[in-house]
Design an enzyme around this catalytic site. Structure first.
Site, PDB file in Angstrom:
ATOM      1  N   ILE A 233      31.248 -26.786 159.954  1.00  0.00           N
ATOM      2  CA  ILE A 233      29.803 -26.755 159.707  1.00  0.00           C
ATOM      3  C   ILE A 233      29.133 -28.015 160.249  1.00  0.00           C
ATOM      4  O   ILE A 233      28.066 -27.956 160.859  1.00  0.00           O
ATOM      5  CB  ILE A 233      29.522 -26.581 158.203  1.00  0.00           C
TER       6      ILE A 233
ATOM      7  N   THR B  58      30.646 -32.411 153.757  1.00  0.00           N
ATOM      8  CA  THR B  58      32.045 -32.357 153.331  1.00  0.00           C
ATOM      9  C   THR B  58      32.139 -31.484 152.078  1.00  0.00           C
ATOM     10  O   THR B  58      31.135 -31.014 151.549  1.00  0.00           O
ATOM     11  CB  THR B  58      32.584 -33.755 152.987  1.00  0.00           C
TER      12      THR B  58
ATOM     13  N   LYS C 195      29.167 -28.436 146.961  1.00  0.00           N
ATOM     14  CA  LYS C 195      28.909 -27.963 145.597  1.00  0.00           C
ATOM     15  C   LYS C 195      29.438 -28.902 144.522  1.00  0.00           C
ATOM     16  O   LYS C 195      29.150 -28.716 143.334  1.00  0.00           O
ATOM     17  CB  LYS C 195      29.551 -26.572 145.429  1.00  0.00           C
TER      18      LYS C 195
ATOM     19  N   GLU D   8      20.074 -26.436 148.832  1.00  0.00           N
ATOM     20  CA  GLU D   8      19.870 -24.996 148.982  1.00  0.00           C
ATOM     21  C   GLU D   8      21.117 -24.284 149.472  1.00  0.00           C
ATOM     22  O   GLU D   8      21.441 -23.168 149.037  1.00  0.00           O
ATOM     23  CB  GLU D   8      18.706 -24.734 149.944  1.00  0.00           C
TER      24      GLU D   8
ATOM     25  N   VAL E 151      24.602 -22.591 147.486  1.00  0.00           N
ATOM     26  CA  VAL E 151      24.730 -21.200 147.041  1.00  0.00           C
ATOM     27  C   VAL E 151      23.975 -20.319 148.029  1.00  0.00           C
ATOM     28  O   VAL E 151      22.782 -20.533 148.271  1.00  0.00           O
ATOM     29  CB  VAL E 151      24.140 -20.998 145.627  1.00  0.00           C
TER      30      VAL E 151
ATOM     31  N   ALA F  71      24.519 -19.985 151.320  1.00  0.00           N
ATOM     32  CA  ALA F  71      24.428 -20.517 152.701  1.00  0.00           C
ATOM     33  C   ALA F  71      22.967 -20.750 153.062  1.00  0.00           C
ATOM     34  O   ALA F  71      22.311 -21.612 152.474  1.00  0.00           O
ATOM     35  CB  ALA F  71      25.130 -19.582 153.681  1.00  0.00           C
TER      36      ALA F  71
ATOM     37  N   ASP G 137      35.305 -21.408 143.966  1.00  0.00           N
ATOM     38  CA  ASP G 137      34.095 -21.649 144.749  1.00  0.00           C
ATOM     39  C   ASP G 137      32.933 -20.834 144.177  1.00  0.00           C
ATOM     40  O   ASP G 137      31.799 -21.337 144.034  1.00  0.00           O
ATOM     41  CB  ASP G 137      34.340 -21.282 146.211  1.00  0.00           C
TER      42      ASP G 137
ATOM     43  N   LYS H 298      29.330 -21.894 142.165  1.00  0.00           N
ATOM     44  CA  LYS H 298      28.008 -21.395 142.544  1.00  0.00           C
ATOM     45  C   LYS H 298      27.251 -20.850 141.336  1.00  0.00           C
ATOM     46  O   LYS H 298      26.051 -21.121 141.168  1.00  0.00           O
ATOM     47  CB  LYS H 298      28.146 -20.319 143.620  1.00  0.00           C
TER      48      LYS H 298
END
Length: 813
Positions: free
Chosen positions: A472, A552, A576, A603, A606, A608, A675, A679
């Site tokens: 990313i 990261t 997160k 933003e 959660v 993307a 993960d 979220k």
């Protein structure tokens, strides 16, 4: 009509520069105008002469060594002229006179102000004589004039007061022919022929007096800059030349540190309404700045930002000052008797305290003077101890169009506040042309930059520091490569990448990094990645609008967010971990952003690039109650479970997702369900619930034996679970349902796991990497709100981060 031009010491500092000045002067004279050329000493010579005089008071041998260096400098600047016997003889006579004066000083061990005035005049006299001879040698009709012949003053030394009527009469009588007159700036004499000087900036003043006496059309001050700048170009990269300023603007900017022209210079021009032009002798083709009675009416309200450094503030306070007449008079009278100039004053309306700002070199003398003046009040404790605060700077926003323009101060202080700069004191003149504020010296550079940017004097600027160059992070940098130029050209937004770090090394540059070559620059760096070092460097840079972009998944990096926020650095992140650490830490993050007017944008943690968190924030802030949130929050797991068929087993789809870049480097990070748990916890806290990650019920789709061991073991064992997933899929199909990996938040509890949903349910429509989230609120009860779109992938996540950076930058001053 005469032309009056003045050249400063920097324009006359070398042989080439002197020749350039001669050429400019001859070009002006060639237009048919009698020309008055006012000159300063060669650059640096005045200071050297003062040093010589002070040295002679205690060390005559060293003083004569310094005098020899001054002589050598004139030989270097005027080599051809010094080869002429008549010129050489004259100049040597000057230096013999200087030597005799220094001998006298060394004998009596004191150099009076009158003697010092006389010594420093040699700088202008030597330079003007030599320049006169250069012009003669190259064919010009030229005459040397000693300023003492035409400028008449009182008997005060180092800043004598000009007797204007007598001066103007002498100028008119002396300057009459169509010649080039080379006039010594800075120096004058009293009515009984005692040598005086006009103080620093005196050569500009000489030119203005001559121009006013002769009623010229304009006065030209030639220096080493292009004109008045919107800010100090050494501080603000985007500072630009102001084509026109008013007399008042010029005086305000000059008073507060713009070293273009001495404020006193403008007085004769103002009285006669004569425009003053600031020109660059190194670039004579440039237009320069016109100073006249009017400003440009179409300008922004703030014309320029000036800064005044090496400042101290003295505070005098006490209950004995309240309602007592004459306190201010005594205070400023004591300072005046010591010759201390007060730059800025502020007083509490309660009369309990008076603060004033002076140059730091005068601070101790000022304190002693006030202690002596108010000794009775200090002894009786009617006045508290007189305090000094050092290491300060004054920042002044100046503009003719500020008067009557609402919101100027508000905008200024908003810009300062957004960058966590503390204001020590504030002052505004009744003319409304100037708002001045005192800040710590360490904050001065940033303060000038943010104010300059806030008033549209330059592009909006954000300085970005990117942590993480994985999938990313690298994609974000690629998107920035192609998008930053358009942002600048179309929207006036300059985003500079000033730092890039991976797990091993980092690069930091306050001037910005060439992101077209970031990979090679980063690989060549030998600076180890260190969060504390990065923070200290960003703080030391004092850049405006600094943004940390954490790409990261590091909990350690997330734990450092509070340190960056405390330093006034905004944060954008898809990580997160910070928002799912302890509730206490989360509350601290929120408190710092709220109390210090900072921005913390997450933003992309959660959904993307989906506008999910901002939508929930809008609902909550507008007073709606969120009753239930359910959905598919993992693009990776959404892809896997929507693609699951009898013909396509679970292990095959997981491998496909991995190879497409949908999963983490270790797919178990996705398949564990943690993960997704993070979220839903982020959204729970967003609607005001207080809970920990351990409160989320997680039913992982992976058996324990696949969660442990190496990644190689995982891939080898993964097909063993295909049969179980096929049984679940088939059972759901028989019931007219599909299986999805979902998270839900209802009645204050959160859960994550595989769920069978009917084919009519909105979540059954998930396809590919789409996220689908259904939000039920009091307002959206009968027909819940649905947010759907790609929830995984490098491009959409990086695009969401980039959008956060852009939106934040537009909200910053």
């Amino acid at each position: 009509m005469f032309r009056v031009v003045k050249f400063g010491g920097s324009s006359l500092a070398t042989s080439d520069r002197v020749k350039n000045v001669a050429q400019i002067t001859k070009s002006i004279a060639a237009e048919g105008y009698p020309t008055v050329l006012v000159v300063s000493a060669i650059g640096g010579i005045t200071d050297q002469l003062i040093d010589c005089a002070r040295t002679a008071e205690h060390n005559s041998a060293m003083a004569f060594e310094k005098l020899d260096k001054i002589k050598s400098r004139h030989y270097e600047v005027y080599p051809d002229e010094m080869n002429e016997q008549d010129t050489k003889k004259l100049i040597l006579t000057y230096f013999e006179e200087l030597s005799d004066i220094l001998k006298a000083v060394s004998l009596i061990r004191v150099c009076s102000s009158r003697t010092l005035d006389y010594i420093v005049t040699y700088g202008e006299r030597l330079n003007a004589q030599l320049l006169t001879r250069l012009l003669k040698r190259t064919g010009s009709l030229v005459e040397y004039i000693d300023g003492r012949e035409i400028i008449v003053t009182d008997k005060k030394h180092d800043g004598a007061r000009v007797l204007v009527d007598a001066t103007y009469a002498r100028i008119k009588a002396r300057l009459a022919e169509n010649l080039i007159y080379v006039v010594t700036g800075f120096i004058a004499s009293s009515e009984d022929s005692v040598t005086t000087t006009l103080g620093r900036g005196g050569s500009d003043y000489t030119a203005a007096l001559i121009g006013a006496a002769l009623d010229v059309e304009k006065i030209e001050i030639w220096t080493d800059v292009d004109g008045f700048m919107s800010a100090d170009p050494r501080i603000v990269d985007s500072a630009f030349v102001l084509p026109q300023v008013s007399y008042e603007e010029a005086m305000e900017l000059s008073y507060f540190g713009a070293k273009v022209i001495h404020p006193e210079t403008l007085r004769p021009a103002v009285q006669k309404g004569i425009p003053v032009w600031i020109k660059n002798s190194f670039s004579p083709e440039k237009a320069g700045t016109k100073i006249s009675s009017t400003s440009n009416g179409s300008d922004h309200p703030v014309k320029g930002i000036a800064s005044f450094h090496n400042i101290s503030m003295i505070n005098v306070q006490g209950s004995g000052m309240v309602g007592v007449p004459g306190v201010s008079g005594r205070l400023f009278g004591a300072l005046a008797r010591e010759g201390i100039n007060v730059i800025m004053i502020t007083q509490a309306s309660s009369e309990h305290s008076i603060c004033f700002v002076i140059q730091s070199k005068d601070a101790n003398a000022a304190k002693r003077a006030l202690q002596a003046e108010f000794e009775p009040e200090l002894v009786s404790r009617k006045i508290d101890d007189i305090g000094i605060r050092d290491n300060l700077a004054i920042i002044a926003a100046v503009g003719e169009n500020m008067a009557g323009h609402p919101g100027i101060s508000g905008k200024l202080f908003e810009a300062i506040g957004e960058n966590s700069i503390n204001v020590v004191a504030i002052a505004q003149g009744s003319s409304e042309r100037n708002v001045s504020l005192v800040v710590d010296e360490l904050d001065a550079v940033m303060a000038v930059n943010v104010i300059h940017s806030a008033f549209y004097l330059s592009h909006r600027i954000s300085n970005v520091f990117i942590l993480g160059t994985g999938n990313i992070g690298a994609t974000l940098l690629e998107q920035m490569k192609s998008g930053l130029d358009d942002l600048l050209n179309k929207n006036g937004l300059l985003i500079r990448v000033c730092g890039i770090a991976n797990v091993d090394t980092m690069i930091i540059d306050d001037q910005g990094i060439d992101i077209n070559n970031w990979e090679s620059i980063l690989s060549a760096s030998d600076q180890k990645t260190d969060m504390d070092v990065l923070l200290q460097k960003i703080k030391a840079f004092k850049l405006q609008n600094s943004i940390l972009v954490d790409v990261t998944a590091s909990e350690f990096v997330a734990s450092k967010y509070v340190d960056f926020l405390r330093a006034g650095i905004h944060i954008v992140t898809p990580n997160k971990k910070a928002n799912t650490m302890s509730q206490t830490y989360y509350n601290e993050l929120k408190s710092l952003t709220r109390d210090h007017r900072l921005h913390y944008l997450y933003e992309t943690t959660v959904g993307a690039g989906l506008p999910l968190i901002s939508t929930i924030q809008d609902l909550v802030q507008s007073g709606d109650d969120v009753l239930e949130i359910e959905g598919i929050f993992s693009g990776t797991l959404g892809f896997i479970f929507s693609a699951l068929t009898a013909e396509k087993p679970f292990s095959t789809i997981v491998r496909q997702a991995y190879e497409s870049g949908y999963t983490e480097p270790d797919p178990r990070d996705d398949l564990s369900g943690m993960d997704v748990a993070r979220k839903i916890l982020i959204l729970a806290r967003e609607i005001g619930l207080e809970m920990e990650l351990g409160h989320v019920t997680v039913n992982s789709p992976l058996p324990l034996e696949l969660s442990e061991g190496s990644l190689t073991d995982f891939w080898r064992k993964l097909p063993s679970v295909d049969a179980d997933f096929e049984r679940q899929r088939a059972k759901a199909e028989a019931e007219g349902k599909v299986i999805r990996f979902m998270a839900s938040l209802k009645d204050g509890t959160c859960s994550v796991g595989i769920t069978r949903v009917s084919r009519e349910h909105v979540l059954s429509r998930a396809d590919g990497t789409d996220n689908i989230i259904r939000i039920t609120t009091k307002r959206y009860y009968d027909n819940p709100m649905t947010v759907q779109g790609p929830g995984a992938g490098r491009e959409v996540t990086a695009g969401g981060i980039f959008a956060n950076i852009i939106n934040l930058s537009f909200h910053l001053p």
